[in-house]
Write a protein that holds these residues in place. Structure first.
Motif, PDB file in Angstrom:
ATOM      1  N   ASN A 390       2.733   1.947  19.463  1.00  0.00           N
ATOM      2  CA  ASN A 390       2.755   0.618  18.824  1.00  0.00           C
ATOM      3  C   ASN A 390       2.333   0.689  17.365  1.00  0.00           C
ATOM      4  OD1 ASN A 390       3.585  -0.559  21.204  1.00  0.00           O
ATOM      5  ND2 ASN A 390       1.499  -1.013  21.885  1.00  0.00           N
ATOM      6  N   PHE A 391       1.328   1.508  17.093  1.00  0.00           N
ATOM      7  CA  PHE A 391       0.837   1.628  15.712  1.00  0.00           C
ATOM      8  C   PHE A 391       1.861   2.351  14.829  1.00  0.00           C
ATOM      9  CE2 PHE A 391      -3.069   1.469  18.325  1.00  0.00           C
ATOM     10  CZ  PHE A 391      -3.619   0.303  17.809  1.00  0.00           C
ATOM     11  N   ILE A 392       2.589   3.321  15.416  1.00  0.00           N
ATOM     12  CA  ILE A 392       3.618   4.030  14.651  1.00  0.00           C
ATOM     13  C   ILE A 392       4.718   3.063  14.215  1.00  0.00           C
ATOM     14  CG2 ILE A 392       5.482   5.734  14.831  1.00  0.00           C
ATOM     15  CD1 ILE A 392       3.600   7.410  16.594  1.00  0.00           C
ATOM     16  N   GLU A 393       5.172   2.215  15.135  1.00  0.00           N
ATOM     17  CA  GLU A 393       6.199   1.235  14.785  1.00  0.00           C
ATOM     18  C   GLU A 393       5.677   0.255  13.737  1.00  0.00           C
ATOM     19  OE1 GLU A 393       9.307   1.305  15.698  1.00  0.00           O
ATOM     20  OE2 GLU A 393       8.869   3.143  16.790  1.00  0.00           O
ATOM     21  N   ARG A 394       4.399  -0.055  13.852  1.00  0.00           N
ATOM     22  CA  ARG A 394       3.771  -0.999  12.907  1.00  0.00           C
ATOM     23  C   ARG A 394       3.751  -0.441  11.492  1.00  0.00           C
ATOM     24  NH1 ARG A 394      -2.128  -3.571  14.268  1.00  0.00           N
ATOM     25  NH2 ARG A 394      -2.582  -4.585  12.271  1.00  0.00           N
ATOM     26  N   VAL A 395       3.301   0.810  11.341  1.00  0.00           N
ATOM     27  CA  VAL A 395       3.207   1.381   9.990  1.00  0.00           C
ATOM     28  C   VAL A 395       4.592   1.678   9.405  1.00  0.00           C
ATOM     29  CG1 VAL A 395       0.934   2.358  10.409  1.00  0.00           C
ATOM     30  CG2 VAL A 395       2.951   3.778  10.842  1.00  0.00           C
ATOM     31  N   LYS A 396       5.577   1.937  10.287  1.00  0.00           N
ATOM     32  CA  LYS A 396       6.934   2.156   9.779  1.00  0.00           C
ATOM     33  C   LYS A 396       7.493   0.902   9.136  1.00  0.00           C
ATOM     34  CE  LYS A 396       8.709   5.886  12.736  1.00  0.00           C
ATOM     35  NZ  LYS A 396       9.685   6.220  13.791  1.00  0.00           N
ATOM     36  N   LYS A 397       7.219  -0.249   9.761  1.00  0.00           N
ATOM     37  CA  LYS A 397       7.733  -1.519   9.231  1.00  0.00           C
ATOM     38  C   LYS A 397       6.963  -1.968   7.993  1.00  0.00           C
ATOM     39  CE  LYS A 397       9.375  -3.234  13.712  1.00  0.00           C
ATOM     40  NZ  LYS A 397       9.195  -4.267  14.761  1.00  0.00           N
ATOM     41  N   TYR A 453      -7.784  12.288  15.625  1.00  0.00           N
ATOM     42  CA  TYR A 453      -6.313  12.237  15.659  1.00  0.00           C
ATOM     43  C   TYR A 453      -5.783  11.891  14.278  1.00  0.00           C
ATOM     44  CZ  TYR A 453      -6.533  12.197  20.776  1.00  0.00           C
ATOM     45  OH  TYR A 453      -6.760  12.523  22.084  1.00  0.00           O
ATOM     46  N   LEU A 454      -4.763  12.633  13.838  1.00  0.00           N
ATOM     47  CA  LEU A 454      -4.073  12.359  12.572  1.00  0.00           C
ATOM     48  C   LEU A 454      -2.579  12.278  12.875  1.00  0.00           C
ATOM     49  CD1 LEU A 454      -4.143  11.989   9.525  1.00  0.00           C
ATOM     50  CD2 LEU A 454      -4.078  14.473   9.265  1.00  0.00           C
ATOM     51  N   VAL A 455      -2.003  11.068  12.734  1.00  0.00           N
ATOM     52  CA  VAL A 455      -0.611  10.819  13.095  1.00  0.00           C
ATOM     53  C   VAL A 455       0.158  10.447  11.831  1.00  0.00           C
ATOM     54  CG1 VAL A 455       0.944   9.513  14.583  1.00  0.00           C
ATOM     55  CG2 VAL A 455      -1.418   9.943  15.320  1.00  0.00           C
ATOM     56  N   GLY A 456       1.207  11.225  11.501  1.00  0.00           N
ATOM     57  CA  GLY A 456       1.993  10.961  10.295  1.00  0.00           C
ATOM     58  C   GLY A 456       3.474  11.231  10.520  1.00  0.00           C
ATOM     59  N   ALA A 457       4.280  10.934   9.487  1.00  0.00           N
ATOM     60  CA  ALA A 457       5.734  11.083   9.597  1.00  0.00           C
ATOM     61  C   ALA A 457       6.134  12.550   9.732  1.00  0.00           C
ATOM     62  CB  ALA A 457       6.420  10.443   8.400  1.00  0.00           C
ATOM     63  N   ARG A 458       5.552  13.394   8.871  1.00  0.00           N
ATOM     64  CA  ARG A 458       5.865  14.822   8.932  1.00  0.00           C
ATOM     65  C   ARG A 458       4.766  15.599   8.212  1.00  0.00           C
ATOM     66  NH1 ARG A 458       9.759  13.071   4.964  1.00  0.00           N
ATOM     67  NH2 ARG A 458       9.460  14.098   2.946  1.00  0.00           N
ATOM     68  N   LYS A 459       4.840  16.937   8.295  1.00  0.00           N
ATOM     69  CA  LYS A 459       3.827  17.789   7.682  1.00  0.00           C
ATOM     70  C   LYS A 459       4.417  18.550   6.493  1.00  0.00           C
ATOM     71  CE  LYS A 459       3.353  20.039  11.342  1.00  0.00           C
ATOM     72  NZ  LYS A 459       3.094  21.360  11.859  1.00  0.00           N
ATOM     73  N   ALA A 460       3.518  18.904   5.571  1.00  0.00           N
ATOM     74  CA  ALA A 460       3.938  19.731   4.434  1.00  0.00           C
ATOM     75  C   ALA A 460       2.725  20.467   3.896  1.00  0.00           C
ATOM     76  CB  ALA A 460       4.562  18.870   3.334  1.00  0.00           C
ATOM     77  N   ASN A 461       2.909  21.753   3.596  1.00  0.00           N
ATOM     78  CA  ASN A 461       1.865  22.558   2.970  1.00  0.00           C
ATOM     79  C   ASN A 461       0.609  22.672   3.838  1.00  0.00           C
ATOM     80  OD1 ASN A 461       0.923  24.171   0.914  1.00  0.00           O
ATOM     81  ND2 ASN A 461      -0.004  22.484  -0.222  1.00  0.00           N
ATOM     82  N   VAL A 462       0.785  22.714   5.163  1.00  0.00           N
ATOM     83  CA  VAL A 462      -0.351  22.854   6.075  1.00  0.00           C
ATOM     84  C   VAL A 462      -0.528  24.326   6.397  1.00  0.00           C
ATOM     85  CG1 VAL A 462      -1.273  22.251   8.334  1.00  0.00           C
ATOM     86  CG2 VAL A 462       0.050  20.572   7.041  1.00  0.00           C
ATOM     87  N   VAL A 463      -1.692  24.880   6.060  1.00  0.00           N
ATOM     88  CA  VAL A 463      -1.938  26.305   6.307  1.00  0.00           C
ATOM     89  C   VAL A 463      -3.078  26.540   7.302  1.00  0.00           C
ATOM     90  CG1 VAL A 463      -1.057  27.005   4.071  1.00  0.00           C
ATOM     91  CG2 VAL A 463      -3.462  26.403   4.277  1.00  0.00           C
ATOM     92  N   ILE A 472      -0.343  14.913  15.041  1.00  0.00           N
ATOM     93  CA  ILE A 472       0.865  14.448  15.738  1.00  0.00           C
ATOM     94  C   ILE A 472       1.844  13.915  14.696  1.00  0.00           C
ATOM     95  CG2 ILE A 472       1.780  12.845  17.470  1.00  0.00           C
ATOM     96  CD1 ILE A 472      -1.034  12.809  18.708  1.00  0.00           C
ATOM     97  N   THR A 473       3.121  14.258  14.813  1.00  0.00           N
ATOM     98  CA  THR A 473       4.148  13.729  13.919  1.00  0.00           C
ATOM     99  C   THR A 473       5.040  12.760  14.677  1.00  0.00           C
ATOM    100  OG1 THR A 473       5.634  15.551  14.382  1.00  0.00           O
ATOM    101  CG2 THR A 473       4.156  15.811  12.522  1.00  0.00           C
ATOM    102  N   PHE A 474       5.740  11.880  13.958  1.00  0.00           N
ATOM    103  CA  PHE A 474       6.564  10.873  14.576  1.00  0.00           C
ATOM    104  C   PHE A 474       7.693  11.486  15.407  1.00  0.00           C
ATOM    105  CE2 PHE A 474       5.687   7.515  11.037  1.00  0.00           C
ATOM    106  CZ  PHE A 474       4.339   7.529  11.407  1.00  0.00           C
TER     107      PHE A 474
END
Length: 476
Positions: A390-397, A453-463, A472-474
């Motif tokens: 529910n929160f993922i749909e919320r932040v997308k909008k 928990y860290l939930v985002g659209a995608r990851k970048a530069n994670v080492v 968690i990614t979408f």
């Protein structure tokens, strides 16, 4: 002291009025001839003196001071020093005035001569002091006059003569381009006329870049106008196909990195190395835009492997130049391997969950192995994604970030750009859900604050990833 300033002000005012009557600055050209510089000085004498006294003091007290080469009398005889002008004004038993010395010497010799004037300590019977105000370059004044006069002559010429077809075309295009430029969004960003309705847009750095693209018929560009990416660009990137087109300098690289982190960029193009978008020709613009690279590939190559954008371009060009025989030999050894390899990766969620950027790249066998060494496995699967659905749909909008406590209650809902500063100042945050890119910097900050928990659209530069933090990614 106040009286001295008021007297000098009066003298200089009268001098300016006299110059206007004679025809302004260029009237001096007849008087000074081949003069290069003019020394302006002021003097004050503790007594009543006349103009000849001042001139006599100048010649008398500088005689032999600077040697034969810079002797004032000899210089005046040879015409290298012009007529010395002195204006005097007497008040309350004191004499004030100005001194003007035209010089055709070079600037070093003129400066030495000016400094010599300040060594004069007497004028006639009275004690006196001379202060050099400035040295004016007469040629600079003449150049200004030439430029202004040339403009007037050219304007008259343009009115009298019929301009060439190309000049007419350029004038019309320039006027049209200026009218085509619009202001878009609350930030009033400079943009081309097609930005409001075009399916794809080009994000550039500044107004001049948009104008140059308009000049060559590209009307769907919009500028970020600064180092901070505006909210309008971030929202547009969620709805349109976005090509980031930045300058070929360090500033362009920094803006590109920020765009890739905060906006949903699809392609990346850059001006040739060392050049700016605003100065490119049509051929260079078209070539740069045709050479654009998918953003996912740029993120992988730049952030994971530390490559330069231009290195990626070179590698891409080298691959195109490879002979076809080389391509025919490679598939029998490497083609069968990628087909079974993605299957276990997708099924075994605890070890290798799917990444957003992996499917379009179709990597060779070695690539998943390399990435698995760099990025630690993400623990958690679809069951945990469901908790935040529910929160993922919320932040997308809403294009926002949501901070949750242990009971899944909302602590704060903020713009994505304020996420880092808000997390730093908030305590008791159990989970963060936001529509943006998960970076190593963000991971480090939330880990320090005890986020689980860290939930985002995608990851970048994670080492690296802390053991007690679940990412968690979408796409999962």
């Amino acid at each position: 002291m106040k009286r001295k300033k008021s007297v000098l002000h009066q003298i200089l005012s009268e001098k300016r009025k006299a110059e206007k009557v004679r025809g302004g600055n260029m009237s001096a050209k007849d008087e000074f001839g081949t003069t290069k510089y003019i020394i302006y000085a002021e003097f004050e004498a503790n007594g009543v003196v006349e103009r000849p006294d001042v001139v006599g003091a100048i010649f008398g007290q500088t005689e032999g001071l600077l040697g034969d080469d810079l002797d004032l009398r000899e210089l005046q005889k040879t015409g290298r020093i012009g007529r010395i002008r002195v204006e005097v004004h007497t008040k309350a038993g004191k004499t004030y005035g100005t001194i003007t010395v035209p010089s055709s010497l070079d600037r070093v010799e003129t400066a030495i001569l000016a400094a010599a004037l300040e060594t004069i300590d007497r004028v006639g019977p009275a004690e006196a002091g001379i202060k050099v105000l400035r040295i004016e370059d007469v040629r600079a004044t003449k150049r200004k006059y030439i430029i202004e006069r040339a403009k007037q002559i050219l304007e008259g010429l343009m009115e009298q003569e019929i301009p060439e077809t190309q000049e007419l075309t350029e004038e019309v295009k320039k006027a049209v381009r200026a009218k085509e430029l619009i202001e878009y969004g609350p930030e009033k960003l400079p943009a081309g006329p097609h930005v409001p309705f075009s399916d794809s847009i080009i994000v550039v750095e500044g107004r001049a870049d948009v104008l140059n693209l308009l000049k060559h018929g590209i009307k769907n560009a919009i500028a970020v106008e600064g180092t901070s990416i505006p909210e309008t660009i971030i929202k547009l990137s969620k709805e349109r196909i976005v090509t980031a087109f930045t300058d070929g300098d360090r500033g362009g690289e920094l803006i590109l990195k920020e765009l890739l982190q905060v906006a949903d960029v699809d392609y990346v193009a850059r001006a040739p190395e060392g050049k700016e978008v605003e100065e490119l020709t049509k051929k260079e613009l078209v070539k740069a835009l045709r050479s654009k690279i998918p953003a996912e590939q740029v993120i992988t190559e730049m952030f994971y492997k530390g490559k330069n954008f231009y290195d990626i371009l070179k590698e891409k060009a080298e691959e195109k130049e490879k002979p076809t025989t080389h391509r025919e030999v490679k598939p029998p050894t490497s083609a069968p391997a990628p087909i079974p390899q993605p299957e276990p990766v997708k099924r075994e969620a605890p070890t290798h969950p799917p990444q957003k950027h992996e499917p379009p790249q179709r990597p060779p066998v070695q690539k998943p192995a390399e990435e698995s060494k760099i990025i630690r496995p993400i623990q958690g699967g679809k069951s945990e994604v469901g908790k935040f659905e529910n929160f993922i749909e919320r932040v997308k909008k809403e294009q926002t970030a949501v901070l949750l406590d242990e009971n899944m209650n909302v602590i704060a809902e903020i713009p994505v750009r304020d996420l880092l500063s808000t997390i730093t100042s908030k305590d008791g945050v159990h989970a963060v859900v936001f529509n943006g890119i998960i970076t190593q910097r963000l991971i480090d900050i939330v880990s320090e604050k005890g986020v689980k928990y860290l939930v985002g659209a995608r990851k970048a530069n994670v080492v690296r990833r802390p053991i007690d933090l679940k990412i968690i990614t979408f796409a999962e």
